[in-house]
Design an enzyme around this catalytic site. Sequence first.
Site, PDB file in Angstrom:
ATOM      1  N   LYS A 139      14.434  21.664  98.531  1.00 45.67           N
ATOM      2  CA  LYS A 139      15.313  21.112  99.352  1.00 45.67           C
ATOM      3  C   LYS A 139      13.916  21.134 100.344  1.00 45.67           C
ATOM      4  O   LYS A 139      13.867  21.148 101.085  1.00 45.67           O
ATOM      5  CB  LYS A 139      16.215  22.049  99.490  1.00 45.67           C
ATOM      6  N   LYS A 166      18.044  12.088  99.012  1.00 47.32           N
ATOM      7  CA  LYS A 166      18.800  11.688  99.576  1.00 47.32           C
ATOM      8  C   LYS A 166      19.612  11.046  99.249  1.00 47.32           C
ATOM      9  O   LYS A 166      21.340  10.652  99.490  1.00 47.32           O
ATOM     10  CB  LYS A 166      19.317  12.909 100.785  1.00 47.32           C
ATOM     11  N   TYR A 188      11.866  14.350  99.186  1.00 48.33           N
ATOM     12  CA  TYR A 188      13.203  14.380  99.773  1.00 48.33           C
ATOM     13  C   TYR A 188      13.670  13.844 100.555  1.00 48.33           C
ATOM     14  O   TYR A 188      14.886  13.928 100.028  1.00 48.33           O
ATOM     15  CB  TYR A 188      12.692  16.113 100.518  1.00 48.33           C
ATOM     16  N   SER A 230      21.955  14.566 104.152  1.00 51.95           N
ATOM     17  CA  SER A 230      21.911  15.087 105.391  1.00 51.95           C
ATOM     18  C   SER A 230      21.238  14.217 106.085  1.00 51.95           C
ATOM     19  O   SER A 230      21.162  12.882 105.934  1.00 51.95           O
ATOM     20  CB  SER A 230      20.198  15.422 104.555  1.00 51.95           C
ATOM     21  N   ASN A 234      15.570  28.950  93.062  1.00 45.32           N
ATOM     22  CA  ASN A 234      15.835  29.603  94.781  1.00 45.32           C
ATOM     23  C   ASN A 234      16.568  30.303  95.507  1.00 45.32           C
ATOM     24  O   ASN A 234      17.066  29.654  96.426  1.00 45.32           O
ATOM     25  CB  ASN A 234      15.208  28.296  95.335  1.00 45.32           C
ATOM     26  N   LEU A 259      21.112  21.571  85.731  1.00 44.32           N
ATOM     27  CA  LEU A 259      21.355  20.437  85.471  1.00 44.32           C
ATOM     28  C   LEU A 259      20.381  18.888  85.178  1.00 44.32           C
ATOM     29  O   LEU A 259      21.653  18.003  84.665  1.00 44.32           O
ATOM     30  CB  LEU A 259      22.614  20.013  86.771  1.00 44.32           C
TER      31      LEU A 259
END
Length: 342
Positions: free
Chosen positions: A87, A156, A152, A127, A37, A61
Amino acid sequence: MAKQILVTGGTGYIGSHTVVELQGKGFDVVVVDDLSNSQITVLDNIEKITGIRPAFEQFNLADRDKTDAFFQKYSNIEAIIHFAAFKAVGESVQKPLEYYRNNLTSLMNLLECMNKYGVKHMVFSSSCTVYGQPDVLPVTEETPRKEAESPYGNTKAICEDIMRDYCATNDKINCIALRYFNPIGAHPTALIGELPVGVPNNLVPFITQTAAGLREELSIFGDDYDTPDGTAIRDYINVVDLAEAHVVAINRMLDEKQKANYEFFNVGTGSGYSVNELVQAFIKVNKVDLKYKIVGRRHGDIEKIWADTSYGNKELGWSASRTLEETLESAWKWEKNVRGIE
Ligand code: UDP
């Protein structure tokens, strides 16, 4: 010798600004990004700003073997700033497994390698989405988290829990989660900034693309919220301020100033602006026309949120300093640069 920092997702929006701030403070930065991205040319622009091209490795990763091989090759990493993650809120609803696999696995691979290769410190991109719609505003670090609205957002919250639980059993590992509010704007050179692929989901890129003529009209999602002008309120933080907060968090760990080996902080400005206020400020400061209309609420949006930054300001000795006006100016300067306007 300069301390070496791994920045995952370092060619992305917040990552690239953080690389610049780290280099400016004398750190030696290595970037890992799979470029899913972001663009490799971001490295050229980082180099134009700082005069230093960061080392770069392209891989995902979530691949354990590649992550392990990376730490074998780079044996001097002192700390990690982990930005690399999927994201897009809407996409995460469509592809939950991809989001969980990518975002959770990459964190776990990094934590395992930290243990194996003796890397002590990690700053993680969290976030304010973990707060959902808070009952009391502004939100402090004590404000309870709420059930996530999307896969999403859930990644987090789960990543925070993974770090908390891992740090509880491993006192050699230090983690700081930074709970970002709404990062906007671009580097004052306009050489790096936010470059969404396709139609932007976020407000400011949509505004700048509309002002640049790429989009017909901005839709303001809802004017019937319980706010002074009826539009939703957010805490918009300049991306360079946010990047600086990462450097401060890294130094807190390197200087052994942490109060516990897992900590989390709100990173916002402490001020809320409505969508309408933001739109009007953009028009005024940049002296541009912007077509916009009011439409219905966007599914999953919360009404209002802004940070209480007092704990972070005190503990980190840092606060956001850039004004909304200069931030919106930087966003427009970046968009014009990207589109070759003027
Ligand atoms: N928003 C809007 N029009 C858009 C994009 C966003 O009115 O085209 C509103 C959105 O409903 C929210 C605010 O702008 O109230 C910030 O949205 P963004 O997606 O940038 O960040 P979020 O807070 O949702 O993560």
